[in-house]
Design a protein around this motif. Structure first.
Motif, PDB file in Angstrom:
ATOM      1  N   GLN A 196      66.788 -66.605 -45.035  1.00  0.00           N
ATOM      2  CA  GLN A 196      65.544 -65.836 -45.009  1.00  0.00           C
ATOM      3  C   GLN A 196      65.691 -64.516 -45.752  1.00  0.00           C
ATOM      4  OE1 GLN A 196      64.193 -64.544 -41.151  1.00  0.00           O
ATOM      5  NE2 GLN A 196      62.316 -63.650 -41.963  1.00  0.00           N
ATOM      6  N   GLY A 197      66.907 -63.959 -45.767  1.00  0.00           N
ATOM      7  CA  GLY A 197      67.120 -62.692 -46.457  1.00  0.00           C
ATOM      8  C   GLY A 197      66.808 -62.770 -47.938  1.00  0.00           C
ATOM      9  N   ILE A 198      67.136 -63.895 -48.595  1.00  0.00           N
ATOM     10  CA  ILE A 198      66.837 -64.045 -50.023  1.00  0.00           C
ATOM     11  C   ILE A 198      65.332 -64.109 -50.233  1.00  0.00           C
ATOM     12  CG2 ILE A 198      67.202 -65.479 -52.056  1.00  0.00           C
ATOM     13  CD1 ILE A 198      69.776 -66.480 -50.781  1.00  0.00           C
ATOM     14  N   GLY A 199      64.644 -64.906 -49.392  1.00  0.00           N
ATOM     15  CA  GLY A 199      63.200 -64.989 -49.519  1.00  0.00           C
ATOM     16  C   GLY A 199      62.516 -63.662 -49.252  1.00  0.00           C
ATOM     17  N   SER A 200      63.001 -62.912 -48.280  1.00  0.00           N
ATOM     18  CA  SER A 200      62.418 -61.607 -47.966  1.00  0.00           C
ATOM     19  C   SER A 200      62.597 -60.631 -49.123  1.00  0.00           C
ATOM     20  CB  SER A 200      63.052 -61.034 -46.703  1.00  0.00           C
ATOM     21  OG  SER A 200      62.781 -61.842 -45.594  1.00  0.00           O
ATOM     22  N   SER A 201      63.737 -60.691 -49.775  1.00  0.00           N
ATOM     23  CA  SER A 201      63.977 -59.815 -50.920  1.00  0.00           C
ATOM     24  C   SER A 201      62.957 -60.082 -52.021  1.00  0.00           C
ATOM     25  CB  SER A 201      65.395 -60.021 -51.449  1.00  0.00           C
ATOM     26  OG  SER A 201      65.611 -59.265 -52.621  1.00  0.00           O
ATOM     27  N   CYS A 202      62.733 -61.359 -52.316  1.00  0.00           N
ATOM     28  CA  CYS A 202      61.762 -61.716 -53.361  1.00  0.00           C
ATOM     29  C   CYS A 202      60.354 -61.260 -52.986  1.00  0.00           C
ATOM     30  CB  CYS A 202      61.781 -63.231 -53.592  1.00  0.00           C
ATOM     31  SG  CYS A 202      63.326 -63.874 -54.256  1.00  0.00           S
ATOM     32  N   SER A 203      59.957 -61.507 -51.739  1.00  0.00           N
ATOM     33  CA  SER A 203      58.594 -61.170 -51.312  1.00  0.00           C
ATOM     34  C   SER A 203      58.369 -59.661 -51.246  1.00  0.00           C
ATOM     35  CB  SER A 203      58.302 -61.793 -49.943  1.00  0.00           C
ATOM     36  OG  SER A 203      58.385 -63.195 -49.999  1.00  0.00           O
ATOM     37  N   SER A 204      59.321 -58.931 -50.660  1.00  0.00           N
ATOM     38  CA  SER A 204      59.136 -57.493 -50.460  1.00  0.00           C
ATOM     39  C   SER A 204      59.146 -56.723 -51.777  1.00  0.00           C
ATOM     40  CB  SER A 204      60.219 -56.954 -49.527  1.00  0.00           C
ATOM     41  OG  SER A 204      60.174 -57.587 -48.281  1.00  0.00           O
ATOM     42  N   VAL A 205      60.171 -56.965 -52.607  1.00  0.00           N
ATOM     43  CA  VAL A 205      60.288 -56.226 -53.870  1.00  0.00           C
ATOM     44  C   VAL A 205      59.121 -56.566 -54.790  1.00  0.00           C
ATOM     45  CG1 VAL A 205      61.700 -55.888 -55.929  1.00  0.00           C
ATOM     46  CG2 VAL A 205      62.788 -56.057 -53.685  1.00  0.00           C
ATOM     47  N   SER A 206      58.798 -57.861 -54.913  1.00  0.00           N
ATOM     48  CA  SER A 206      57.707 -58.269 -55.795  1.00  0.00           C
ATOM     49  C   SER A 206      56.363 -57.779 -55.274  1.00  0.00           C
ATOM     50  CB  SER A 206      57.681 -59.797 -55.926  1.00  0.00           C
ATOM     51  OG  SER A 206      58.900 -60.282 -56.421  1.00  0.00           O
TER      52      SER A 206
END
Length: 506
Positions: A196-206
């Motif tokens: 989930q950490g990888i997906g959260s990084s993509c969603s939050s930064v983008s």
């Protein structure tokens, strides 16, 4: 696949309507808010589920559950109370004997009521304290992986745009949710949390970069990010009670399957509206190193870290503290975070526009002080009702800091670097993740070694000490002022006041 979707949409009678939707800033804001909502709903749904679920699977072969263990302790306590009552009501003449019975040594060696309950109670306390370490490491794994992914996602958005990384975040979050639904061991659940950490990084930064790009005006940007963080807050608000109630009455799988269905809906919306594709940035993006060397950006990011570290420490430790000292049922483990979530939702929406008016540095500084005060009050609670006020104040103050410092990061990039936002919001997300990585990872060890109370006292002191640093953000120098300072020159024009046409006509 994206090109095919675009071709299909272009052939529809409502193609012009979809084209208008792509240009709508409000619709983009809704998509980002939904993505943050689902991500943080998954983040917090596990909070009331994992501690008891791990306890149950650890004792699966013994046929013991947390509920049965509590029932046994209650029966032992009742038996001990009955034994003490029988002893105190024994007639006085039976207390004086001339001969000792043959089995007196056996009677003297027999354990009394209080001793009978002390050993199981202590065993339970030790087990739950040890479990705090495991739960803390699992919760922190998401933030650690997200922290590692951010330095790659930020520069990637500078090269290819925000839409593709955001859609990738949806796919990864969907997979993580499915693994959570069917995982039945600590290692599998750990993998789901880390993924989930990888997906959260993509969603939050983008998502934050997309909003900063679509809302260039500083005031509008603050309002938009307040709404987006409101989506985050709503996810935090719904997650714990949703997880606790569904786990108690339906089971562990059901809440995650519902989240997976909601995530699919968000993915379809992204395909239709954002139509993910590569978009090159016109301006040259500031390097990650240059942003990290900027002391003003670091101060703003540090405020985000310390503001969220307290609640991050409470996520794994407060439910177990309540199980240990309050004998709290399942639904209370999630409901304890409800006041914090509601007040965070209020704080983010209120201080999005208000922070711009009173000064974001001041709003964040007051927020850090209030966080410290609330953390000092939480250990004084002896039941769930006593947690309402400090948790509500904690959530409101964190909302003050987050909704002030997130747009402040974009503002600092505008005036001190170049208006490309992927890298700076990667730093902002790293700051957020540091709080949620260090907090849960350290909470188990700190609770075990110094106790729940002293852990919260320590993080409260850190917030108090960091608050004065936000004075630096009161009037940060612009890029031109920085150059003049280096060259030893004075700028002939510092500020430009613009008047509207009506004032010019007058």
């Amino acid at each position: 696949m994206t090109a095919a979707v675009a071709d299909v949409v272009s052939g529809w009678p409502c193609a012009a309507w979809f084209a208008g939707c792509r240009e709508s800033r409000k619709l983009v804001l809704i998509i980002v808010a939904i993505a943050l909502l689902l991500d943080n709903m998954l983040l917090t749904t596990v909070v009331p589920i994992i501690p008891e679920f791990l306890y149950n699977i650890r004792h699966r072969d013994e046929g013991i559950t947390y509920e049965s263990f509590e029932a046994d302790l209650a029966q032992q306590a009742a038996a001990a109370a009955a034994a003490r009552l029988a002893t105190t009501t024994t007639p006085p003449e039976t207390l004086f004997v001339t001969e000792f019975p043959a089995n007196m040594s056996t009677m003297l060696d027999a354990p009394t009521g209080p001793i009978t309950t002390k050993k199981p109670r202590r065993s339970k306390h030790d087990e739950l304290t040890d479990e705090t370490v495991e739960v803390g490491v699992m919760f922190a794994s998401k933030a650690f992986v997200q922290l590692l992914a951010n330095p790659f996602v930020g520069p990637l958005t500078n090269r290819i745009g925000y839409s593709i990384p955001m859609f990738a975040g949806f796919i990864i979050m969907f997979l993580s949710t499915i693994i959570f639904a069917f995982g039945r061991s600590y290692s599998v659940l750990f993998l789901a949390r880390a993924l989930q950490g990888i997906g959260s990084s993509c969603s939050s930064v983008s998502g934050m970069g997309m909003l900063a790009e679509r809302f260039p005006d500083d005031k509008e940007r603050g309002n938009a990010m307040g709404v987006a963080l409101g989506g985050l807050a709503l996810g935090v608000l719904i997650g714990p009670p949703f997880g606790g109630v569904m786990y108690q009455f339906v089971g562990k799988t059901a809440p995650f399957l519902i989240l997976a269905c909601l995530a699919l809906g968000d993915g379809v919306l992204q395909l239709l509206v954002l139509q993910p594709g590569i978009v090159r940035q016109e301006a040259e993006a500031p390097s990650l190193k240059a942003l990290l060397m900027d002391p003003y950006i670091i101060v703003a990011a540090g405020a985000i870290t310390f503001a969220n570290m307290g609640i991050a420490m409470l996520e794994p430790s407060l439910p177990i503290h309540m199980m240990d000292t309050m004998n709290a049922p399942k639904w209370q483990l999630g409901a304890a975070f409800l006041p914090a979530s509601i007040s965070y939702l209020i704080g983010t929406n209120l201080f999005g526009p208000l922070g711009h008016r009173i000064g974001r540095w001041l709003a964040a500084m007051i927020g850090l002080i209030v966080i410290g005060i609330c953390l000092l009050c939480i250990p004084l609670a002896t039941n769930i009702n006593h947690l309402i006020a400090p948790n509500a104040g904690l959530g409101f103050a964190i909302g003050m800091v987050d909704s002030s410092m997130m747009p402040e990061l974009g503002y600092l990039v505008d005036i001190r670097h170049a208006a490309v936002y992927g890298s700076v919001y990667a730093i902002g997300d790293v700051a957020f993740c540091l709080g949620f990585a260090i907090g849960p990872a350290m909470s188990g060890t700190l609770v075990k070694n110094i106790g729940f109370e002293w852990m919260l006292i320590g993080i409260a002191i850190i917030n108090f000490m960091y608050a004065p640093a936000l004075f630096m953000l009161r009037a940060p120098p612009t890029k031109e002022e920085q150059k003049n300072l280096i060259l030893g020159e004075k700028s002939s024009v510092r500020y430009v006041n613009y008047k509207n046409d009506e004032e010019d006509q007058e």
